[in-house]
Design a protein around this motif. Structure first.
Motif, PDB file in Angstrom:
ATOM      1  N   HIS A   1     -12.803  12.228  10.306  1.00 22.72           N
ATOM      2  CA  HIS A   1     -12.572  11.447   9.097  1.00 22.72           C
ATOM      3  C   HIS A   1     -11.182  11.781   8.556  1.00 22.72           C
ATOM      4  CE1 HIS A   1     -13.531   9.295   5.424  1.00 22.72           C
ATOM      5  NE2 HIS A   1     -13.212  10.360   4.703  1.00 22.72           N
ATOM      6  N   SER A   2     -10.595  10.813   7.874  1.00 24.83           N
ATOM      7  CA  SER A   2      -9.249  11.009   7.311  1.00 24.83           C
ATOM      8  C   SER A   2      -9.346  11.707   5.961  1.00 24.83           C
ATOM      9  CB  SER A   2      -8.538   9.657   7.163  1.00 24.83           C
ATOM     10  OG  SER A   2      -9.339   8.752   6.416  1.00 24.83           O
ATOM     11  N   PHE A   3      -9.749  12.971   5.984  1.00 21.56           N
ATOM     12  CA  PHE A   3      -9.858  13.748   4.747  1.00 21.56           C
ATOM     13  C   PHE A   3      -8.475  13.857   4.083  1.00 21.56           C
ATOM     14  CE2 PHE A   3     -13.429  15.382   7.288  1.00 21.56           C
ATOM     15  CZ  PHE A   3     -14.467  15.178   6.388  1.00 21.56           C
ATOM     16  N   ALA A   4      -8.433  13.541   2.763  1.00 21.49           N
ATOM     17  CA  ALA A   4      -7.222  13.717   1.954  1.00 21.49           C
ATOM     18  C   ALA A   4      -6.024  12.968   2.523  1.00 21.49           C
ATOM     19  CB  ALA A   4      -6.881  15.209   1.810  1.00 21.49           C
ATOM     20  N   TYR A   5      -6.269  11.819   3.171  1.00 26.34           N
ATOM     21  CA  TYR A   5      -5.157  11.045   3.744  1.00 26.34           C
ATOM     22  C   TYR A   5      -4.230  10.531   2.658  1.00 26.34           C
ATOM     23  CZ  TYR A   5      -2.749   7.766   6.795  1.00 26.34           C
ATOM     24  OH  TYR A   5      -1.799   7.087   7.506  1.00 26.34           O
ATOM     25  N   HIS A   6      -4.788  10.198   1.489  1.00 25.91           N
ATOM     26  CA  HIS A   6      -3.968   9.856   0.319  1.00 25.91           C
ATOM     27  C   HIS A   6      -4.720  10.300  -0.920  1.00 25.91           C
ATOM     28  CE1 HIS A   6      -6.671   6.446  -0.250  1.00 25.91           C
ATOM     29  NE2 HIS A   6      -6.390   6.038   0.989  1.00 25.91           N
ATOM     30  N   THR A   7      -4.191   9.990  -2.080  1.00 27.42           N
ATOM     31  CA  THR A   7      -4.763  10.501  -3.328  1.00 27.42           C
ATOM     32  C   THR A   7      -6.032   9.785  -3.736  1.00 27.42           C
ATOM     33  OG1 THR A   7      -3.373   8.986  -4.621  1.00 27.42           O
ATOM     34  CG2 THR A   7      -2.495  11.189  -4.143  1.00 27.42           C
ATOM     35  N   GLY A   8      -6.249   8.572  -3.241  1.00 31.11           N
ATOM     36  CA  GLY A   8      -7.462   7.840  -3.596  1.00 31.11           C
ATOM     37  C   GLY A   8      -7.444   7.218  -4.970  1.00 31.11           C
ATOM     38  N   ILE A   9      -6.251   6.937  -5.495  1.00 31.03           N
ATOM     39  CA  ILE A   9      -6.175   6.377  -6.850  1.00 31.03           C
ATOM     40  C   ILE A   9      -6.491   4.874  -6.877  1.00 31.03           C
ATOM     41  CG2 ILE A   9      -4.503   8.104  -7.629  1.00 31.03           C
ATOM     42  CD1 ILE A   9      -2.294   6.086  -7.156  1.00 31.03           C
ATOM     43  N   ARG A  10      -6.588   4.255  -5.715  1.00 29.96           N
ATOM     44  CA  ARG A  10      -6.949   2.843  -5.646  1.00 29.96           C
ATOM     45  C   ARG A  10      -8.086   2.655  -4.641  1.00 29.96           C
ATOM     46  NH1 ARG A  10      -4.319   2.913  -9.450  1.00 29.96           N
ATOM     47  NH2 ARG A  10      -2.544   1.610 -10.071  1.00 29.96           N
ATOM     48  N   GLU A  11      -8.986   1.766  -4.956  1.00 27.51           N
ATOM     49  CA  GLU A  11     -10.063   1.440  -4.036  1.00 27.51           C
ATOM     50  C   GLU A  11      -9.554   0.488  -2.954  1.00 27.51           C
ATOM     51  OE1 GLU A  11     -13.366  -0.152  -6.081  1.00 27.51           O
ATOM     52  OE2 GLU A  11     -13.830   1.693  -7.188  1.00 27.51           O
ATOM     53  N   GLU A  12     -10.139   0.607  -1.798  1.00 30.22           N
ATOM     54  CA  GLU A  12      -9.758  -0.290  -0.711  1.00 30.22           C
ATOM     55  C   GLU A  12     -10.311  -1.677  -0.960  1.00 30.22           C
ATOM     56  OE1 GLU A  12      -9.924   1.315   3.372  1.00 30.22           O
ATOM     57  OE2 GLU A  12     -10.861   3.060   2.440  1.00 30.22           O
ATOM     58  N   PRO A  13      -9.533  -2.720  -0.648  1.00 27.62           N
ATOM     59  CA  PRO A  13     -10.028  -4.084  -0.884  1.00 27.62           C
ATOM     60  C   PRO A  13     -11.180  -4.406   0.055  1.00 27.62           C
ATOM     61  CG  PRO A  13      -7.957  -4.133   0.326  1.00 27.62           C
ATOM     62  CD  PRO A  13      -8.176  -2.709  -0.094  1.00 27.62           C
ATOM     63  N   PRO A  14     -12.149  -5.156  -0.444  1.00 26.27           N
ATOM     64  CA  PRO A  14     -13.279  -5.526   0.427  1.00 26.27           C
ATOM     65  C   PRO A  14     -12.870  -6.602   1.429  1.00 26.27           C
ATOM     66  CG  PRO A  14     -13.479  -6.596  -1.705  1.00 26.27           C
ATOM     67  CD  PRO A  14     -12.283  -5.694  -1.806  1.00 26.27           C
ATOM     68  N   CYS A  15     -13.748  -6.877   2.345  1.00 17.78           N
ATOM     69  CA  CYS A  15     -13.485  -7.907   3.344  1.00 17.78           C
ATOM     70  C   CYS A  15     -13.365  -9.266   2.654  1.00 17.78           C
ATOM     71  CB  CYS A  15     -14.601  -7.932   4.384  1.00 17.78           C
ATOM     72  SG  CYS A  15     -14.402  -9.205   5.644  1.00 17.78           S
ATOM     73  N   ALA A  16     -12.291  -9.960   2.946  1.00 18.41           N
ATOM     74  CA  ALA A  16     -12.013 -11.241   2.280  1.00 18.41           C
ATOM     75  C   ALA A  16     -12.301 -12.438   3.173  1.00 18.41           C
ATOM     76  CB  ALA A  16     -10.556 -11.278   1.819  1.00 18.41           C
ATOM     77  N   VAL A  17     -12.947 -12.226   4.307  1.00 13.94           N
ATOM     78  CA  VAL A  17     -13.201 -13.304   5.260  1.00 13.94           C
ATOM     79  C   VAL A  17     -14.697 -13.485   5.442  1.00 13.94           C
ATOM     80  CG1 VAL A  17     -12.592 -14.239   7.521  1.00 13.94           C
ATOM     81  CG2 VAL A  17     -11.108 -12.542   6.449  1.00 13.94           C
ATOM     82  N   GLN A  18     -15.114 -14.723   5.543  1.00 13.79           N
ATOM     83  CA  GLN A  18     -16.519 -15.034   5.767  1.00 13.79           C
ATOM     84  C   GLN A  18     -16.680 -15.778   7.087  1.00 13.79           C
ATOM     85  OE1 GLN A  18     -17.914 -17.233   2.386  1.00 13.79           O
ATOM     86  NE2 GLN A  18     -17.847 -15.477   0.985  1.00 13.79           N
ATOM     87  N   SER A  19     -17.867 -15.719   7.627  1.00 16.60           N
ATOM     88  CA  SER A  19     -18.166 -16.418   8.877  1.00 16.60           C
ATOM     89  C   SER A  19     -18.299 -17.911   8.593  1.00 16.60           C
ATOM     90  CB  SER A  19     -19.462 -15.867   9.493  1.00 16.60           C
ATOM     91  OG  SER A  19     -19.776 -16.548  10.674  1.00 16.60           O
ATOM     92  N   GLU A  20     -17.368 -18.692   9.178  1.00 16.02           N
ATOM     93  CA  GLU A  20     -17.332 -20.118   8.853  1.00 16.02           C
ATOM     94  C   GLU A  20     -17.172 -21.024  10.060  1.00 16.02           C
ATOM     95  OE1 GLU A  20     -15.027 -20.884   4.942  1.00 16.02           O
ATOM     96  OE2 GLU A  20     -13.957 -19.239   5.940  1.00 16.02           O
TER      97      GLU A  20
END
Length: 572
Positions: free
Chosen positions: A138-157
């Motif tokens: 796992h990428s422990f402490a890879y960055h500070t974590g001050i922002r959440e990662e964006p969720p998946c923005a694509v849907q099955s279409e």
């Protein structure tokens, strides 16, 4: 491509211990010269990792046998016995397996990292201190974590935009036109999964990107859907592949989708964008761990194979990715990523029906990818050798015939930049490869198979003939221009017309240059008339030569081509 990707149960997943390394009784010659630690195997790990030629002193009493695959110990065994250490040359202490195993693979996420990675280091620390619960990869402490990662923005279409009947027809087109050359998908299983996907049994969003790439490529060869629908498929696949949430977990489906996208870009896109995509597929090959032998990689998930692909399929996907990247980079003159070429070393030559990918791989493996920095002589020798070998490869597909011509012309361009000395036979090989491509280009266009090089190979051959500028090349020029005009007339696209116009301009420029040379020669012999009568020219030539030695005059007329390979030496 085989079945859907299903991660295994992570419960009890631990990193196996590292095999014990015994001190080598003898080091190989490359390791001695470089003062590296040798494990005493044949080939040793250092030579294998750096593609050195591993060899031992023949005077030694014991020469190691070839390395055999050693089973990796279970995690319970690693806890029962501490990890052995070896003393490094600088006095530091290292993991015994650090000089043997090149990296760590987490099967549940199909993610590979090098043993020196910060991601893998906590695992090795856990082994070092004999932790009961080993840290996960796992990428422990890879960055500070001050922002959440964006969720998946694509849907099955895709099932909402394309009917199953249209999709099925285009999949059949792909199976009969593109698949034989770039054979890396299990078409039977792929068809079944597509049918399930269209009938409510979703196969996943990454699989949908793979479907879009397949159908869009087939649409180039047989327009069963409109261009707007084709463009939607390409953009939909692009959104899926570039989504940060989806790309976190590399998989074979993701790699296959990127290969399909790269093929589509090579047929429709710009060189730089295509090269970038080809680099991406090579990075995915490394991220999945396909560039290393399975027996040389630590797996964090025990013996359960998380990926249902067979070793044949895995190696084939890596082969196609590597070939495609080398072809694009070689033609464009960009860097070929130095990924381990092990995947190209073992090509399956078994006759598998219409499978032509081994022929593609043999073409690519003739190319010298080592640059020989600072030694143009060695590079020229490798290129000349490749030029000879590539002509001996049997080809059973018109696209591969054009591809061989592309590679031959690419080799010629490199030799020309290196100012290499061509022999008459080299020019014959180049011209022969180009002439064989002309009917192949005509056939492909007539069958409405617009492979990317149906115009490019013929156009580049025109340019090469003008530069070679021998009687044989000038003789081949007329047929080549006729073929280019035939291809452009059938395609009737802007890029095709642009290539034909440029070729005509270059031919006219060459003709103008030759006429200027003729005028200079006429002035040199005192001929003021623009054209001398043939009878007068022949009589004048006979009179001039009669004044020379009778032996030379008796040999007229003679063929100047006989002097092509003659060495002349002036007396001192």
């Amino acid at each position: 491509m085989s079945g859907a990707y299903r991660p295994p149960d992570d419960k009890g997943s631990t990193l196996p211990s590292v095999p014990t390394r015994q001190r080598s009784r003898q080091a190989c010659l490359p390791c001695r010269r470089r003062k590296r630690k040798c494990d005493g195997q044949l080939p040793c790990n250092i030579c294998k990792g750096y593609d050195y030629e591993c060899e031992y002193d023949e005077t030694s009493q014991t020469i190691p046998q070839k390395r055999k695959n050693q089973p990796i110990q279970s995690s319970s065994q690693s806890k029962a016995r501490p990890t052995n250490k070896v003393q490094s040359g600088d006095g530091s202490r290292q993991d015994a397996g650090a000089s043997i195993l090149p990296g760590v693979l987490e099967p549940s996420k199909a993610r590979y990292v090098g043993r020196y990675s910060s991601i893998a280091f906590p695992l090795y620390v856990g082994l070092e201190v004999q932790a009961t619960n080993l840290p996960r990869l796992h990428s422990f402490a890879y960055h500070t974590g001050i922002r959440e990662e964006p969720p998946c923005a694509v849907q099955s279409e895709v099932t909402d935009h394309l009917s199953w009947n249209d999709a099925r027809s285009l999949i059949d087109v792909y199976s009969t036109t593109i698949h034989p050359v770039f054979c890396f998908i299990d078409t039977d299983l792929f068809y079944k999964r597509c049918e399930d996907h269209w009938h409510g049994r979703s196969q996943g969003i990454v699989f949908e990107a793979m479907v879009c790439g397949t159908i869009a490529l087939a649409s180039l060869f047989k327009e069963l859907i409109d261009h707007e629908s084709e463009m939607w498929l390409i953009l939909h696949a692009k959104k899926i592949l570039e989504d940060s949430d989806i790309s976190r977990f590399p998989s074979f489906e993701q790699l296959a989708a990127w290969i399909l996208r790269t093929l589509y870009l090579r047929c429709t896109g710009r060189p730089h964008v295509t090269w970038i995509a080809s680099c991406t597929i090579m990075h995915l090959v490394e991220a999945i761990g396909l560039h290393n032998a399975p027996e040389s990689t630590i797996q964090t998930g025990g013996s359960d194979a998380p990926i249902s692909e067979t070793s044949y399929t895995m190696n084939r996907v890596a082969q196609v990715a590597n070939c495609l990247h080398i072809l694009i980079a070689f033609e464009y003159g960009r860097t070929i990523l130095p990924i381990n070429r092990r995947v190209l070393e073992h090509i399956d030559h078994t006759n598998r029906g219409t499978d032509l990918t081994p022929q593609l791989c043999r073409l690519v493996t003739t190319l010298p990818t080592n640059q020989h920095v600072g030694d143009t002589t060695l590079l020229s020798q490798d290129l000349f050798l490749a030029l000879e070998k590539i002509a001996e490869i049997a080809i059973d597909h018109d696209f591969l015939v054009l591809l061989r011509t592309d590679l031959v012309l690419g080799i010629y361009r490199r030799l020309r930049v290196l100012d290499s000395k061509f022999q008459h036979g080299h020019y014959e090989n180049i011209i022969s490869a180009g002439l064989v491509a002309l009917p192949a280009a005509r056939r492909l266009v007539s069958k409405n198979e617009p492979w990317w090089n149906v115009v490019g190979a013929v156009f580049q051959f025109v340019c090469t003939l003008l530069v070679i500028d021998t009687p044989a090349s000038c003789e081949a020029l007329a047929n080549t221009m006729d073929t280019l005009e035939f291809v452009v007339r059938n395609l009737d696209t802007h890029l095709a017309r642009e290539a034909l116009l440029t070729a005509r301009q270059l031919v006219h420029a060459s003709l103008h240059k030759k006429r200027k040379g003729i005028e200079m020669l006429e002035r040199a012999v005192g001929t003021e008339a623009p054209e001398a009568a043939p009878s007068q020219t022949a009589n004048q030539l006979a009179q001039d030569m009669a004044s020379l030695s009778p032996l030379l005059a008796a040999q007229l007329p003679f063929d100047l081509d006989l002097l092509w390979n003659t060495d002349f030496q002036l007396p001192l």
